[in-house]
Enzyme design. Sequence first.
Site, mmCIF file in Angstrom:
data_model
loop_
_atom_site.group_PDB
_atom_site.id
_atom_site.type_symbol
_atom_site.label_atom_id
_atom_site.label_comp_id
_atom_site.label_asym_id
_atom_site.label_seq_id
_atom_site.Cartn_x
_atom_site.Cartn_y
_atom_site.Cartn_z
ATOM 1 N N GLU A 259 -23.121 47.328 26.590
ATOM 2 C CA GLU A 259 -22.307 47.007 27.774
ATOM 3 C C GLU A 259 -21.286 45.973 27.378
ATOM 4 O OE1 GLU A 259 -25.069 45.450 30.616
ATOM 5 O OE2 GLU A 259 -26.220 47.299 30.620
ATOM 6 N N LYS B 291 -19.576 42.356 27.871
ATOM 7 C CA LYS B 291 -20.068 41.066 28.334
ATOM 8 C C LYS B 291 -18.995 40.476 29.245
ATOM 9 C CE LYS B 291 -22.481 36.993 26.676
ATOM 10 N NZ LYS B 291 -21.837 35.988 27.485
ATOM 11 N N ASP C 179 -17.102 37.954 31.593
ATOM 12 C CA ASP C 179 -17.020 36.499 31.541
ATOM 13 C C ASP C 179 -16.950 35.940 32.960
ATOM 14 O OD1 ASP C 179 -17.013 34.111 30.333
ATOM 15 O OD2 ASP C 179 -14.943 34.187 29.618
ATOM 16 N N TYR D 193 -25.904 44.397 36.457
ATOM 17 C CA TYR D 193 -26.340 45.014 35.204
ATOM 18 C C TYR D 193 -27.839 44.917 34.967
ATOM 19 C CZ TYR D 193 -25.275 40.158 33.942
ATOM 20 O OH TYR D 193 -25.180 38.805 33.928
ATOM 21 N N LYS E 123 -19.986 38.486 20.229
ATOM 22 C CA LYS E 123 -18.758 37.935 20.831
ATOM 23 C C LYS E 123 -17.554 38.242 19.954
ATOM 24 C CE LYS E 123 -20.242 34.220 23.562
ATOM 25 N NZ LYS E 123 -19.558 33.238 24.295
ATOM 26 N N CYS F 266 17.883 15.036 31.260
ATOM 27 C CA CYS F 266 17.599 16.333 31.893
ATOM 28 C C CYS F 266 18.459 17.421 31.258
ATOM 29 C CB CYS F 266 17.872 16.237 33.393
ATOM 30 S SG CYS F 266 17.690 17.816 34.221
ATOM 31 N N CYS G 48 21.097 18.434 34.158
ATOM 32 C CA CYS G 48 22.102 17.546 34.761
ATOM 33 C C CYS G 48 22.338 16.267 33.967
ATOM 34 C CB CYS G 48 21.705 17.213 36.198
ATOM 35 S SG CYS G 48 20.286 16.104 36.280
ATOM 36 N N CYS H 98 12.968 14.497 36.062
ATOM 37 C CA CYS H 98 14.378 14.220 36.298
ATOM 38 C C CYS H 98 14.457 13.622 37.699
ATOM 39 C CB CYS H 98 15.199 15.508 36.221
ATOM 40 S SG CYS H 98 16.843 15.276 36.922
ATOM 41 N N CYS I 38 20.367 17.767 41.078
ATOM 42 C CA CYS I 38 20.048 18.516 39.859
ATOM 43 C C CYS I 38 19.903 20.007 40.219
ATOM 44 C CB CYS I 38 18.759 17.959 39.260
ATOM 45 S SG CYS I 38 18.180 18.871 37.838
HETATM 46 S S1 IVH Z 1 -27.938 40.823 30.398
HETATM 47 C C1 IVH Z 1 -32.018 38.803 29.709
HETATM 48 N N1 IVH Z 1 -25.582 41.983 30.491
HETATM 49 O O1 IVH Z 1 -24.136 36.627 29.660
HETATM 50 C C2 IVH Z 1 -30.615 39.255 29.582
HETATM 51 N N2 IVH Z 1 -25.667 39.618 30.614
HETATM 52 O O2 IVH Z 1 -25.519 34.852 27.578
HETATM 53 C C3 IVH Z 1 -29.844 39.000 30.795
HETATM 54 N N3 IVH Z 1 -23.473 38.551 30.899
HETATM 55 O O3 IVH Z 1 -26.494 34.925 31.597
HETATM 56 C C4 IVH Z 1 -28.395 39.166 30.655
HETATM 57 N N4 IVH Z 1 -22.291 40.385 30.907
HETATM 58 O O4 IVH Z 1 -24.381 35.746 32.722
HETATM 59 C C5 IVH Z 1 -26.254 40.814 30.501
HETATM 60 N N5 IVH Z 1 -23.581 43.165 30.597
HETATM 61 C C6 IVH Z 1 -24.241 42.000 30.620
HETATM 62 C C7 IVH Z 1 -23.579 40.757 30.754
HETATM 63 C C8 IVH Z 1 -24.333 39.576 30.751
HETATM 64 C C9 IVH Z 1 -22.257 39.076 31.011
HETATM 65 C C10 IVH Z 1 -23.765 37.088 30.922
HETATM 66 C C11 IVH Z 1 -24.901 36.689 31.846
HETATM 67 C C12 IVH Z 1 -25.914 36.029 30.986
HETATM 68 C C13 IVH Z 1 -25.117 35.644 29.782
HETATM 69 C C14 IVH Z 1 -26.019 35.627 28.589
#
Ligand code: IVH
Length: 664
Positions: free
Chosen positions: A114, A116, A118, A224, A309, A403, A406, A421, A427
């Site tokens: 999946e 991740k 943010d 998720y 990451k 500035c 002006c 300024c 200006c």
């Molecule tokens: S699973 C036990 N899936 O990343 C595992 N986490 O560093 C539970 N996050 O606290 C997390 N996207 O806030 C999971 N597709 C995803 C995610 C995800 C973002 C975040 C989540 C978690 C942190 C873990």
Amino acid sequence: MDITEAKSRIEELSQQLHHYNYEYYMNDRSLITDQEFDLMMNELIGLEEQFPELKASDSPSQRVGGTINKAFETVVHSTQMLSLANTYSEDELTEFDNRVAKGLEGQPYEYICELKFDGVAISLQYENNTLVRAITRGDGTKGDDITDNAKTIKSIPLKINSPLHNLEVRGEVFMSKTVFEQLNKERAEADEELYANARNTASGSLKMQDSSLVAKRKLDCYLYMLLADGHKTHEEALLRMAEWGFNVSQTYKKCSSIQEVFAYIENWSEKRHTLPVETDGIVIKVNNLDQQRLLGFTAKTPKWAIAYKYQAESACTQLRSITYQVGRTGAITPVAELEPVLLAGTTVKRASLHNANEIERLDLHYNDFVFVEKGGEIIPKVTGVDIEQRKPDALPIEYITTCPACETPLVRKEGEAAHYCPNTENCPPQITGRIEHFIHRNAMDIDSLGERTIQLLFEKGWLQRPSDLYKLTFEQLIQLEGFKELSVNNLLNGIEESKKAPFEAVLFGLGIRYVGKTVAEKLIEHFGTIDALMNASFEELVSVQEIGDRIAESVIAYFEIEENKEEIERLKKAGLNFETTLHTKESNSLEGLSFVISGVFKNYEREELKKLIKSHNGKVVSSISKNLDYLIAGDKMGPSKKEKAEKLQVRIISEEDFESLLSK
Ligand code: IVH
């Protein structure tokens, strides 16, 4: 309407609104217009106000918020909310895969990959298919109960359709890139400090005390994780969640080898930038739940999952020059003009350098090669200099002293990083900037007027200040190059129409520092007219909810300037609104009486009570003094307030007493 009729109408409206919401947020389908939707929502809210006992906790009206929550209750999670082990390297992913293979002792296994997201982790509990509680991650063991705020997030279903009835899901609340950019644009226009990135903004928004403000933040949510019985794999869990009405991102993929995982990583490394949500990596999870259990956990993280990451995207390019922008307040922003370079899916040509301190911190020289990065932030930033590529005779950047528009010598106010300024009146970019702000969509909304025309009118000497707009004539405008009868009439109509803009829009349009749209609304809710606002003391200003010292000082400073007061007079003469229609006085029954509101009430939100008092000509104050007439005491009122009121012999009244006072 009697209560039985109200009940059936509320049910009907709720069902329809739930359905429209679902189609809109889950299937991208608008079955009715926004206006029709608002009409139905307003009818529902009206009925619920009339019959509070009929308001359901999962009513679609909860989406608009309105609950004030001073302190969130801490609640213990049903099972710990764990985090994930992180890695940036493919070698470490291979090691993870080896550990999984070893732990499963030769069994075949699959992964679900999946993205991740943010954002901020959240846990949602449903009972009888109804959302009953939303909790932040907190320290993993216990978090804050933010249910009222979560209910304003349209992609979190208030009702679901699951045969299990009781369950818990977890996911990520986020702010989309476009919403974040728009929010920052509005803040920039109001001269408010910009938010650093979407993640922190989402997190801060979720913890706001007034849920109606949270609703305005337009947060979003992906789920998720499903905590329930009856499925054997994570994939099944995702499918079930989507089927029951949860927002599940369709970017996941089943992979049967670590090579396929690498391909997934590669596939999304650029493509992820086209998604509405910020992503900073991918999450790899063993698909089979029995296998997850077999692998188990370390103290903090599961052994069956890991996060990969992506490296923060960075590039090296040459500095061509530095330009300096002058804002409508006179603030100078240095901008690095760069050799175009490809970064995180877009070509970067410019990066903000913020202020002189930043240039000094980087020790930036002319023609330097610089590193630019795009993390969670939208605007790329210069993070460093490649000294190796610097020519020995390169000279350090010298900050401008006058500035660029002006030539007035710049000043630096104490405690502020920016140079200014001071030539406010003459200006050019400050003048045109103020007018551009005044006609903005959130202000007077004159869309027949653009930046170019403003520039033209300014150069002609016809436009020095917003009120000059209302003096423009057909005869003048028709002389402009490229203007025909139709476009002139369009422009004049737009200007004429703007006179109807409400006071909130006018106040925002004045461009008082730190007075953005929301602040303007708050001020107006309290003061009602420009004259009341103009005469307000510092203490009165800071007594308004959400108004702090900085805003209060800025409002006072604005009205101390003679030219500003004269401009307001000119705008008044032109026919603009300087009084609100929000709370037209309903009666004088509370005239001369002052009130402090404390605690929680059965029939009113605090803001409602305030409005009610003001609409009957009473005054709401924040602290108890011997001149106070009444303390309206709700549930959970602080003991110190009560003690103080008793000591000063202030009358303490209940919600019901207040109602009878009103009707006198
Ligand atoms: S699973 C036990 N899936 O990343 C595992 N986490 O560093 C539970 N996050 O606290 C997390 N996207 O806030 C999971 N597709 C995803 C995610 C995800 C973002 C975040 C989540 C978690 C942190 C873990």
